[in-house]
Design an enzyme around this catalytic site. Structure first.
Site, PDB file in Angstrom:
ATOM      1  N   TYR A 131       7.563 -13.798 -63.818  1.00  0.00           N
ATOM      2  CA  TYR A 131       6.761 -12.591 -63.968  1.00  0.00           C
ATOM      3  C   TYR A 131       7.050 -11.710 -62.756  1.00  0.00           C
ATOM      4  CZ  TYR A 131       3.630 -14.428 -67.653  1.00  0.00           C
ATOM      5  OH  TYR A 131       3.100 -14.913 -68.823  1.00  0.00           O
ATOM      6  N   THR A 157       9.743 -13.590 -69.028  1.00  0.00           N
ATOM      7  CA  THR A 157       8.769 -13.266 -70.076  1.00  0.00           C
ATOM      8  C   THR A 157       8.703 -11.750 -70.239  1.00  0.00           C
ATOM      9  OG1 THR A 157       7.474 -15.259 -69.674  1.00  0.00           O
ATOM     10  CG2 THR A 157       6.355 -13.435 -70.773  1.00  0.00           C
ATOM     11  N   ARG A 166      -8.711  -9.980 -75.334  1.00  0.00           N
ATOM     12  CA  ARG A 166      -9.079 -11.305 -75.842  1.00  0.00           C
ATOM     13  C   ARG A 166     -10.594 -11.361 -76.008  1.00  0.00           C
ATOM     14  NH1 ARG A 166      -5.034 -14.618 -71.720  1.00  0.00           N
ATOM     15  NH2 ARG A 166      -3.085 -13.865 -72.675  1.00  0.00           N
ATOM     16  N   HIS A 249       3.886 -14.974 -77.700  1.00  0.00           N
ATOM     17  CA  HIS A 249       3.032 -15.407 -76.588  1.00  0.00           C
ATOM     18  C   HIS A 249       1.841 -16.234 -77.093  1.00  0.00           C
ATOM     19  CE1 HIS A 249       2.936 -14.744 -72.204  1.00  0.00           C
ATOM     20  NE2 HIS A 249       1.654 -15.034 -72.295  1.00  0.00           N
ATOM     21  N   GLY A 282       2.699 -22.253 -82.559  1.00  0.00           N
ATOM     22  CA  GLY A 282       2.238 -22.930 -83.759  1.00  0.00           C
ATOM     23  C   GLY A 282       2.767 -24.329 -83.978  1.00  0.00           C
TER      24      GLY A 282
END
Length: 352
Positions: A131, A157, A166, A249, A282
């Site tokens: 980052y 990323t 969120r 993400h 997932g």
């Protein structure tokens, strides 16, 4: 105590029971109303696997080679943070397990322990996730440190520059505990940087020109994590990146996004074998790994699953999660008539 934990879902339930509701919402939740998180998981159900019979599968081999290094299975530990919310050993536990089971651990810029310390815990099979905070000088310093500490790849990323909305965290008024520190970032690097609502510093938003600059600084393979559109994958390949991670993400940045598994095949067909392709988002069992490989991934990254293991049993739990996924993968290969993971391809999936 945990003998009944036989799959990732079991560990998720145990983790939820152990963690506070605020911390559970932090790891399990995503952006908006969590639709992207759920879709990442549910999208795998659309793909079915097709067994072939009477093949010799006595010696199943799920090893694969990435950037010239052999790993025990196409399952990699994704960069996640802050892991001390779940166990005091945090990234050290993950790195030690990656060495024990012979796979890759990707260490985050936001790790609690600095990258040099984590490298000492490893057998030289770590990647560093970058980052950018503040300025190019900060990024250049981190790149140099990772290379000098013998990290084998640089994972940039590219989908998490801006603070996400969120809703679970908003309802909880979640903020990082005061003792949560970033081991790779010295205070002068953080001084004056604007902060997110949870207290973490806001990241510098990169552009394609910055990727070219990063490539110039790096002596190790550069991987872009967070690509979903095939045109972006093509552009990344044209710029000479060595790998991409098809990822949204974990559904944590933006709601109503497609699942990475649904974008994987188009990207694979668009860039072919010139770039190593990985996928995350997932993955909950070994059959999910088969489906991702069949659609063009070289390996998958897992994040939440090993966090469940870490929160429940520390290092042992992380290793148990890896072994569960690997055993499920080996079982799937046997049932599908596949002796080597290298033989998984589009014909492994059913067209019904």
């Amino acid at each position: 105590m945990y003998t009944s934990l036989v799959n990732v879902a079991d560990y998720a339930k145990a983790s939820k029971n152990k963690l506070s509701s605020e911390v559970w919402d932090y790891v399990e939740g995503g952006a908006g109303r969590d639709w992207s998180v759920e879709n990442n998981r549910n999208a795998f159900d659309k793909y079915k696997v097709m067994p072939r019979i009477l093949n010799n599968v006595e010696g199943i081999n799920v090893e694969t080679t990435i950037f010239g290094r052999k790993i025990s299975a196409p399952i990699i530990f994704a960069p996640t943070s802050p892991l001390k919310l779940f166990h005091e050993d945090a990234e050290v536990a993950v790195v030690k397990v990656s060495s024990r089971v012979n796979t890759v651990a990707i260490c985050s810029t936001d790790s609690h322990f600095d990258l040099e310390h984590l490298s000492q815990m490893s057998d030289n099979n770590l990647w560093f996730q970058l980052y950018c905070y503040g300025c190019k000088e900060n990024a250049e310093s981190l790149i140099d440190r990772a290379q000098n500490a013998n990290y084998n790849a640089l994972v940039v990323t590219v989908d998490a520059f801006f603070p996400p909305r969120r809703e679970r965290m908003m309802r909880n008024h979640f903020k990082l505990p005061g003792d949560v520190k970033m081991g790779n970032l010295t205070q002068p690097m953080l001084d004056g940087l604007p902060r997110r609502g949870d207290g973490s510093p806001i990241r510098h938003a990169l552009t394609w020109q910055d990727i070219t600059w990063i490539k110039e600084q790096s002596r190790i393979p550069v991987i872009l994590k967070g690509i979903m559109h095939k045109d972006d994958a093509i552009k990344a390949a044209d710029l000479g990146v060595d790998g991409i991670v098809v990822s949204n993400h974990g559904g944590r940045q933006l709601d109503q996004m497609p699942a990475p598994i649904d974008c994987l095949q188009d990207i694979s067909l668009a860039i072919g074998r010139d770039v190593e392709i990985f996928m995350d988002g997932g993955i909950t069992n070994g059959i999910d790994v088969i489906k991702a490989l069949a659609l063009g991934a070289k390996a998958v990254l897992v994040g939440r699953p090993y966090i469940y293991g870490l929160s429940v049993q520390g290092q042992r739990g992380v290793e148990e999660i890896y072994n569960i996924l690997k055993c499920e993968l080996e079982d799937a290969c046997a049932q599908l008539g596949i002796s080597s993971i290298s033989n998984v391809n589009s014909t492994t999936l059913s067209i019904i």
